[in-house]
Design a protein around this motif. Structure first.
Motif, PDB file in Angstrom:
ATOM      1  N   THR A  65      71.975  46.749  69.922  1.00 62.70           N
ATOM      2  CA  THR A  65      71.674  46.605  68.497  1.00 62.70           C
ATOM      3  C   THR A  65      70.643  47.647  68.089  1.00 62.70           C
ATOM      4  OG1 THR A  65      72.168  44.242  68.593  1.00 62.70           O
ATOM      5  CG2 THR A  65      70.886  45.008  66.709  1.00 62.70           C
ATOM      6  N   ALA A  66      69.618  47.825  68.898  1.00 55.80           N
ATOM      7  CA  ALA A  66      68.600  48.851  68.625  1.00 55.80           C
ATOM      8  C   ALA A  66      69.229  50.238  68.619  1.00 55.80           C
ATOM      9  CB  ALA A  66      67.490  48.764  69.658  1.00 55.80           C
ATOM     10  N   ARG A  67      70.131  50.502  69.532  1.00 54.98           N
ATOM     11  CA  ARG A  67      70.820  51.800  69.583  1.00 54.98           C
ATOM     12  C   ARG A  67      71.498  52.089  68.255  1.00 54.98           C
ATOM     13  NH1 ARG A  67      75.646  50.913  72.855  1.00 54.98           N
ATOM     14  NH2 ARG A  67      76.478  50.274  70.842  1.00 54.98           N
ATOM     15  N   GLU A  68      72.184  51.084  67.711  1.00 50.25           N
ATOM     16  CA  GLU A  68      72.894  51.276  66.446  1.00 50.25           C
ATOM     17  C   GLU A  68      71.928  51.438  65.276  1.00 50.25           C
ATOM     18  OE1 GLU A  68      76.176  51.908  66.134  1.00 50.25           O
ATOM     19  OE2 GLU A  68      76.185  51.802  68.322  1.00 50.25           O
ATOM     20  N   VAL A  69      70.847  50.669  65.260  1.00 54.43           N
ATOM     21  CA  VAL A  69      69.851  50.789  64.180  1.00 54.43           C
ATOM     22  C   VAL A  69      69.275  52.198  64.164  1.00 54.43           C
ATOM     23  CG1 VAL A  69      67.551  50.055  63.434  1.00 54.43           C
ATOM     24  CG2 VAL A  69      69.261  48.336  64.056  1.00 54.43           C
ATOM     25  N   LEU A  70      68.990  52.742  65.345  1.00 50.93           N
ATOM     26  CA  LEU A  70      68.360  54.053  65.433  1.00 50.93           C
ATOM     27  C   LEU A  70      69.295  55.203  65.056  1.00 50.93           C
ATOM     28  CD1 LEU A  70      66.156  53.473  68.579  1.00 50.93           C
ATOM     29  CD2 LEU A  70      65.414  53.652  66.191  1.00 50.93           C
ATOM     30  N   LYS A  71      70.550  54.914  64.806  1.00 50.49           N
ATOM     31  CA  LYS A  71      71.466  55.933  64.301  1.00 50.49           C
ATOM     32  C   LYS A  71      71.193  56.242  62.826  1.00 50.49           C
ATOM     33  CE  LYS A  71      75.245  55.141  67.529  1.00 50.49           C
ATOM     34  NZ  LYS A  71      76.644  54.668  67.688  1.00 50.49           N
ATOM     35  N   HIS A  72      70.438  55.382  62.171  1.00 51.55           N
ATOM     36  CA  HIS A  72      70.098  55.572  60.758  1.00 51.55           C
ATOM     37  C   HIS A  72      68.797  56.369  60.681  1.00 51.55           C
ATOM     38  CE1 HIS A  72      73.092  52.785  58.967  1.00 51.55           C
ATOM     39  NE2 HIS A  72      73.112  52.367  60.230  1.00 51.55           N
ATOM     40  N   ASN A  73      68.866  57.553  60.111  1.00 54.17           N
ATOM     41  CA  ASN A  73      67.681  58.420  60.107  1.00 54.17           C
ATOM     42  C   ASN A  73      66.590  57.940  59.161  1.00 54.17           C
ATOM     43  OD1 ASN A  73      68.789  59.163  57.680  1.00 54.17           O
ATOM     44  ND2 ASN A  73      69.346  61.234  58.316  1.00 54.17           N
ATOM     45  N   SER A  74      66.857  56.912  58.368  1.00 51.40           N
ATOM     46  CA  SER A  74      65.808  56.368  57.494  1.00 51.40           C
ATOM     47  C   SER A  74      64.848  55.451  58.252  1.00 51.40           C
ATOM     48  CB  SER A  74      66.439  55.583  56.340  1.00 51.40           C
ATOM     49  OG  SER A  74      67.080  54.406  56.833  1.00 51.40           O
ATOM     50  N   ILE A  75      65.237  55.008  59.427  1.00 52.38           N
ATOM     51  CA  ILE A  75      64.427  54.036  60.174  1.00 52.38           C
ATOM     52  C   ILE A  75      63.171  54.704  60.728  1.00 52.38           C
ATOM     53  CG2 ILE A  75      64.372  52.447  62.141  1.00 52.38           C
ATOM     54  CD1 ILE A  75      66.184  51.581  59.760  1.00 52.38           C
ATOM     55  N   VAL A  94      82.094  47.177  69.030  1.00 51.95           N
ATOM     56  CA  VAL A  94      82.656  46.497  67.857  1.00 51.95           C
ATOM     57  C   VAL A  94      81.645  45.501  67.302  1.00 51.95           C
ATOM     58  CG1 VAL A  94      84.487  44.969  67.026  1.00 51.95           C
ATOM     59  CG2 VAL A  94      85.021  46.764  68.695  1.00 51.95           C
ATOM     60  N   TYR A  95      81.078  44.713  68.179  1.00 48.38           N
ATOM     61  CA  TYR A  95      80.101  43.711  67.763  1.00 48.38           C
ATOM     62  C   TYR A  95      78.847  44.371  67.194  1.00 48.38           C
ATOM     63  CZ  TYR A  95      76.543  40.100  68.034  1.00 48.38           C
ATOM     64  OH  TYR A  95      75.530  39.240  67.727  1.00 48.38           O
ATOM     65  N   HIS A  96      78.276  45.311  67.932  1.00 50.30           N
ATOM     66  CA  HIS A  96      76.990  45.879  67.540  1.00 50.30           C
ATOM     67  C   HIS A  96      77.091  46.764  66.303  1.00 50.30           C
ATOM     68  CE1 HIS A  96      76.160  44.573  71.704  1.00 50.30           C
ATOM     69  NE2 HIS A  96      75.076  44.120  71.091  1.00 50.30           N
ATOM     70  N   GLU A  97      78.158  47.525  66.175  1.00 48.37           N
ATOM     71  CA  GLU A  97      78.320  48.345  64.968  1.00 48.37           C
ATOM     72  C   GLU A  97      78.482  47.471  63.730  1.00 48.37           C
ATOM     73  OE1 GLU A  97      81.437  51.199  65.567  1.00 48.37           O
ATOM     74  OE2 GLU A  97      80.341  52.214  67.171  1.00 48.37           O
ATOM     75  N   SER A  98      79.296  46.423  63.846  1.00 53.81           N
ATOM     76  CA  SER A  98      79.508  45.559  62.674  1.00 53.81           C
ATOM     77  C   SER A  98      78.296  44.681  62.384  1.00 53.81           C
ATOM     78  CB  SER A  98      80.765  44.704  62.853  1.00 53.81           C
ATOM     79  OG  SER A  98      80.621  43.829  63.947  1.00 53.81           O
ATOM     80  N   LEU A  99      77.462  44.446  63.364  1.00 56.62           N
ATOM     81  CA  LEU A  99      76.233  43.679  63.166  1.00 56.62           C
ATOM     82  C   LEU A  99      75.188  44.496  62.406  1.00 56.62           C
ATOM     83  CD1 LEU A  99      74.547  41.096  63.995  1.00 56.62           C
ATOM     84  CD2 LEU A  99      73.783  42.450  65.948  1.00 56.62           C
TER      85      LEU A  99
END
Length: 157
Positions: free
Chosen positions: A118-128, A73-78
């Motif tokens: 937090t890094a796990r969630e960022v890496l879900k974005h294929n633009s990164i 909840v925290y990391h996805e919303s962050l």
């Protein structure tokens, strides 16, 4: 006669293995401490990974940082709202008022984030294309990779 597990549970119920955290003046959380996976003192802080009511929990200096029960909840919303908003706000507004999104972020900096969620969630974005994470305490990163790989673990190198 009671079986072995019943006897152990009966004896365990008499014990006082508790995790207690002072959250604010006059507010204290107390729950059963099921297991201590790790405890150490780094150059910066005490680092623990425990199991409690909230599942696996990262604790630094006696304060809960992240729990298996609700870390998502925290990391996805962050992470997700700022990345989506960044793409939207970098776009252009048409004369009729409609918004055309711009390009999605390609580079992200994370200050802190040793548990790697937090890094796990960022890496879900294929633009990164580039992710830089800096944490003051390498011990937290080491402990989290070993005892909490489901938070981010080897997905981040």
């Amino acid at each position: 006669m009671a079986d072995h597990d019943e006897i152990i549970d009966k004896e365990r119920s008499k014990s006082a293995f508790k995790y207690v955290e002072d959250v604010a003046p006059g507010l204290r959380l107390e729950m059963d401490l099921d297991k201590i996976h790790h405890t150490s003192i780094s150059d910066f802080q005490e680092v623990q990974v425990i199991d409690s009511y909230f599942g696996k929990t990262l604790v630094t200096d006696g304060k809960t940082q992240s729990t298996a029960h609700d870390e998502f909840v925290y990391h996805e919303s962050l992470v997700h709202p700022p990345l989506f908003w960044s793409a939207l706000l970098s776009g252009t507004t048409q004369p009729d008022g409609t918004r055309i999104p711009g390009s999605a972020p390609k580079s992200v900096f994370i200050g802190g984030g040793g548990e790697l969620a937090t890094a796990r969630e960022v890496l879900k974005h294929n633009s990164i294309e580039r992710l830089v994470m800096v944490d003051i305490d390498p011990k937290v990163l080491e402990v989290c990779k070993q005892y909490m790989p489901e938070w981010g673990g080897e997905a981040v190198t």
